[in-house]
Design an enzyme around this catalytic site. Structure first.
Site, mmCIF file in Angstrom:
data_model
loop_
_atom_site.group_PDB
_atom_site.id
_atom_site.type_symbol
_atom_site.label_atom_id
_atom_site.label_comp_id
_atom_site.label_asym_id
_atom_site.label_seq_id
_atom_site.Cartn_x
_atom_site.Cartn_y
_atom_site.Cartn_z
ATOM 1 N N ASN A 263 20.483 119.644 70.018
ATOM 2 C CA ASN A 263 20.973 118.487 69.256
ATOM 3 C C ASN A 263 20.823 118.627 67.742
ATOM 4 O O ASN A 263 21.625 118.105 66.994
ATOM 5 C CB ASN A 263 20.307 117.200 69.764
ATOM 6 C CG ASN A 263 18.809 117.249 69.677
ATOM 7 O OD1 ASN A 263 18.214 118.308 69.561
ATOM 8 N ND2 ASN A 263 18.191 116.094 69.727
ATOM 9 N N LEU B 139 -3.471 131.129 78.044
ATOM 10 C CA LEU B 139 -4.135 130.247 77.076
ATOM 11 C C LEU B 139 -3.506 130.289 75.684
ATOM 12 O O LEU B 139 -4.194 130.426 74.685
ATOM 13 C CB LEU B 139 -5.625 130.585 76.993
ATOM 14 C CG LEU B 139 -6.425 130.257 78.249
ATOM 15 C CD1 LEU B 139 -7.893 130.610 78.061
ATOM 16 C CD2 LEU B 139 -6.317 128.768 78.606
ATOM 17 N N GLU C 237 7.662 119.142 71.986
ATOM 18 C CA GLU C 237 8.484 118.026 71.487
ATOM 19 C C GLU C 237 9.515 117.733 72.562
ATOM 20 O O GLU C 237 10.528 118.426 72.657
ATOM 21 C CB GLU C 237 9.175 118.430 70.175
ATOM 22 C CG GLU C 237 8.235 118.609 69.007
ATOM 23 C CD GLU C 237 7.615 117.312 68.535
ATOM 24 O OE1 GLU C 237 8.048 116.234 68.981
ATOM 25 O OE2 GLU C 237 6.680 117.368 67.726
ATOM 26 N N GLY D 140 11.301 114.803 75.689
ATOM 27 C CA GLY D 140 12.234 113.689 75.759
ATOM 28 C C GLY D 140 11.590 112.322 75.617
ATOM 29 O O GLY D 140 10.376 112.205 75.446
ATOM 30 N N GLU E 258 5.018 117.702 64.526
ATOM 31 C CA GLU E 258 5.805 118.455 63.564
ATOM 32 C C GLU E 258 5.789 117.686 62.250
ATOM 33 O O GLU E 258 5.486 116.490 62.209
ATOM 34 C CB GLU E 258 7.237 118.646 64.075
ATOM 35 C CG GLU E 258 7.233 119.456 65.367
ATOM 36 C CD GLU E 258 8.528 120.149 65.701
ATOM 37 O OE1 GLU E 258 9.541 119.457 65.838
ATOM 38 O OE2 GLU E 258 8.521 121.388 65.838
HETATM 39 P P1 NAD Z 1 16.242 121.943 77.710
HETATM 40 O O1 NAD Z 1 14.875 121.570 78.127
HETATM 41 O O2 NAD Z 1 17.273 122.159 78.741
HETATM 42 O O3 NAD Z 1 16.207 123.316 76.862
HETATM 43 C C1 NAD Z 1 15.428 123.446 75.695
HETATM 44 C C2 NAD Z 1 15.232 124.911 75.376
HETATM 45 O O4 NAD Z 1 14.361 125.491 76.332
HETATM 46 C C3 NAD Z 1 16.507 125.750 75.397
HETATM 47 O O5 NAD Z 1 16.459 126.668 74.327
HETATM 48 C C4 NAD Z 1 16.413 126.483 76.736
HETATM 49 O O6 NAD Z 1 17.094 127.720 76.748
HETATM 50 C C5 NAD Z 1 14.918 126.699 76.842
HETATM 51 N N1 NAD Z 1 14.391 126.851 78.199
HETATM 52 C C6 NAD Z 1 14.843 126.291 79.349
HETATM 53 N N2 NAD Z 1 14.044 126.633 80.378
HETATM 54 C C7 NAD Z 1 13.055 127.407 79.872
HETATM 55 C C8 NAD Z 1 11.912 128.051 80.425
HETATM 56 N N3 NAD Z 1 11.624 127.971 81.727
HETATM 57 N N4 NAD Z 1 11.098 128.766 79.599
HETATM 58 C C9 NAD Z 1 11.354 128.837 78.279
HETATM 59 N N5 NAD Z 1 12.433 128.263 77.696
HETATM 60 C C10 NAD Z 1 13.275 127.552 78.480
HETATM 61 O O7 NAD Z 1 16.653 120.835 76.651
HETATM 62 P P2 NAD Z 1 18.064 120.609 75.955
HETATM 63 O O8 NAD Z 1 19.004 120.105 76.996
HETATM 64 O O9 NAD Z 1 18.412 121.804 75.159
HETATM 65 O O10 NAD Z 1 17.726 119.436 74.922
HETATM 66 C C11 NAD Z 1 17.680 118.098 75.278
HETATM 67 C C12 NAD Z 1 16.253 117.644 75.504
HETATM 68 O O11 NAD Z 1 15.465 117.957 74.361
HETATM 69 C C13 NAD Z 1 16.141 116.153 75.684
HETATM 70 O O12 NAD Z 1 15.230 115.851 76.710
HETATM 71 C C14 NAD Z 1 15.585 115.672 74.356
HETATM 72 O O13 NAD Z 1 14.886 114.465 74.398
HETATM 73 C C15 NAD Z 1 14.709 116.817 73.969
HETATM 74 N N6 NAD Z 1 14.493 116.827 72.510
HETATM 75 C C16 NAD Z 1 13.249 116.501 72.033
HETATM 76 C C17 NAD Z 1 13.023 116.465 70.664
HETATM 77 C C18 NAD Z 1 11.671 116.092 70.110
HETATM 78 O O14 NAD Z 1 11.408 116.419 68.960
HETATM 79 N N7 NAD Z 1 10.806 115.441 70.850
HETATM 80 C C19 NAD Z 1 14.060 116.773 69.786
HETATM 81 C C20 NAD Z 1 15.305 117.114 70.300
HETATM 82 C C21 NAD Z 1 15.507 117.140 71.672
#
Ligand code: NAD
Length: 492
Positions: A153, A244, A250, A252, A466
């Site tokens: 996003n 560890l 960060e 959802g 962050e």
């Molecule tokens: P996602 O969890 O599908 O993927 C996030 C990242 O993790 C991607 O780069 C993906 O390739 C990687 N990934 C997936 N499985 C993995 C694994 N097993 N090991 C290591 N890496 C892995 O999330 P998304 O669909 O890209 O983003 C949307 C989500 O992100 C929503 O839930 C949203 O709330 C959250 N988000 C949180 C913040 C925050 O700062 N709290 C900011 C933006 C988005």
């Protein structure tokens, strides 16, 4: 292709390709057009990136904080000079309107490099502890090689929000953007080299859920900072626990935004719209459960409907467009599914609820992943749309009439990322936010995240912070030195 980078990865100061990796297509969400083809990192690429970071970190970590800071501030300057170019790329990568990306993405990344570049000369200082003759001192030292994994996003912002504090504290980073938005981070890596960051200190590799674990499980990685969903967070935290590693999560949210009946209604509606429709609703901290006091409900909904229906949806490259498409077909399908659930479970559809048929003007915009900004009223706490993160422009309005009741309902969720309160009564505002279980809260505004303030979640929304000086603590650790001033005595 419109946005084809020189190669898929940026390692040791240069673009690197390995066509043996799975193909990643970068799709412009406004048209469905493939604008670049990249390759996921092979194990060889992962090794190369981590080895380069490990080697480069020694020199970078040994530099004086002032010298590191000067380089990071230079990077911020270059990002600002290229804001237009970076914003156009971010629009292609995500489909977010240029009206947003020009003010919210590369600029926020530049703020991050400027802020951390500016504070490290003092923020990394340790302390001196008198012990009555003997004494001790502490030093804040880098962790080593840190891995950043991004969501789709805010690709450029996430690459910088992780990179700036990590590099400021003297670490080297390997950053993996989301496979949905692979382009922006490569530009950040290029700019850092131009600013004077030594090669290997900030590397970018592409990949998906199969690539992430290669980074998380690597023995030479000291920390993983993930921005992503809660299920991914659980997997990454579990994998990191195996060796560890430090983690920042960060994740959802399903944040509450409470509007009391004494609030400035226009302002509260602005907050609710910002907290549900910005970036086509794809913001983790969105206040998606809008609790409106019963005394204001009808007026609030009527005006909200009017303002929502006036949102200009269209070509993201048109400066007048206020809302672009969703990032992907799959994400839109998911959100449309939630909308159908909302209708089926008895929520009242106030506006939106489907795919717009009047998206204009744009070449091919009709083929993009557009969706209507949607408002549901009469939402109850048990409905699926009130419990699960939708991650799209779907606002749920719930009623309440008592302060204690709404606080209990607002907290009745596994998430704890953010929360907001709109009221004219400042004692109530502080009393309420004090009881809300969330990491980042707003009073009479919503979703503002300047680099000066800590950002992050509690409960299942994650841990670590962050931005702000607090982020440096998550990218460094204390080394304590006890200094014996006399003879060392032992009882034997
Ligand atoms: P996602 O969890 O599908 O993927 C996030 C990242 O993790 C991607 O780069 C993906 O390739 C990687 N990934 C997936 N499985 C993995 C694994 N097993 N090991 C290591 N890496 C892995 O999330 P998304 O669909 O890209 O983003 C949307 C989500 O992100 C929503 O839930 C949203 O709330 C959250 N988000 C949180 C913040 C925050 O700062 N709290 C900011 C933006 C988005």
């Amino acid at each position: 292709m419109k946005a084809q980078p020189k190669a898929s990865h940026f390692i040791d100061g240069e673009y690197v390709e390995d066509t043996a990796g799975t193909v990643i297509e970068s799709i412009y969400p406004a048209t469905g057009e493939v604008i670049a083809k990249l390759h996921a990192a092979t194990p060889a690429i992962v090794e190369k990136a981590i080895a380069s970071a490990k080697c480069a970190q020694k020199e970078w970590g040994a530099m004086s904080p002032t010298a590191r800071g000067r380089i990071l501030k230079k990077a911020a300057e270059i990002m600002r000079e290229r804001n237009r170019e970076l914003s156009e790329l971010e629009t292609l990568d995500t489909g977010k309107p240029i009206q947003e990306t020009i003010v919210a993405d590369a600029t926020s990344g530049a703020d991050s490099f400027e802020f951390f570049g500016g504070i490290i000369a003092t923020a990394l200082n340790g302390s001196q502890i008198p012990l009555g003759g003997d004494w001790a001192y502490t030093k804040r030292v880098p962790l080593g090689v840190v891995v950043g994994i991004g969501a789709w996003n805010y690709p450029q912002q996430i690459a910088c929000w992780k990179g700036a504090p990590a590099l400021a504290a003297g670490n080297a980073m390997v950053f993996k953007p989301s496979e949905m938005t692979p382009l922006g981070a490569l530009k950040i890596a290029e700019i850092l080299i131009e600013a004077g960051v030594p090669k290997g200190v900030y590397n970018v590799i592409q990949g998906d859920r199969d690539t992430g674990p290669l980074l998380v499980n690597h023995a030479d990685v000291a920390k993983v900072s993930l921005t992503g969903s809660v299920p991914t967070g659980r997997k990454v935290a579990a994998a990191a626990a195996g060796s560890l590693k430090h983690v920042t999560m960060e994740l959802g949210g399903k944040s509450p935004l409470i509007v009391f009946d004494d609030a400035d209604m226009e302002s509260a509606i602005s907050g609710a719209m910002l907290g549900n429709f910005y970036s086509t609703g794809q913001v983790c901290s969105n206040g998606t459960r809008v609790f409106v006091h019963k005394a204001m409900k009808d007026r609030f909904l009527a005006r909200l409907k009017e303002r929502t229906e006036a949102i200009i949806i269209g070509d993201p490259q048109d400066e007048a467009t206020q809302m672009g498409p969703m990032v992907s077909w799959a994400q839109r399908e998911k959100v449309l599914g939630y909308i159908e659930k909302g209708k089926a479970e008895g929520a009242t559809l106030v506006t939106g609820g489907g795919i717009p048929n009047n998206v204009s003007p744009s070449k091919g915009a009709g083929e993009g992943y557009y969706i209507q900004p949607t408002v549901f009223a009469d939402v109850t706490d048990d409905m699926t749309i009130a419990r699960e993160e939708i991650f799209g422009p779907v606002m749920c309005v719930l009623d309440f009439d008592d302060e204690a009741e709404v606080i209990g309902r607002a907290n009745a969720t596994e998430f704890g990322l953010s929360a907001g309160v709109f009221t004219a009564d400042f004692s109530r505002a502080h009393r309420v936010v004090d009881q809300l279980e969330a990491g980042t809260l707003w009073i009479n505004t919503y979703n503002l995240c300047p680099v000066e303030i800590p950002f992050g979640g509690s409960k299942q929304s994650g841990f670590g912070r962050e931005n702000s000086a607090a982020a440096l603590e998550h990218y460094s650790e204390l080394k304590t030195v006890y200094v014996g001033m006399g003879k060392c005595e032992a009882p034997y």
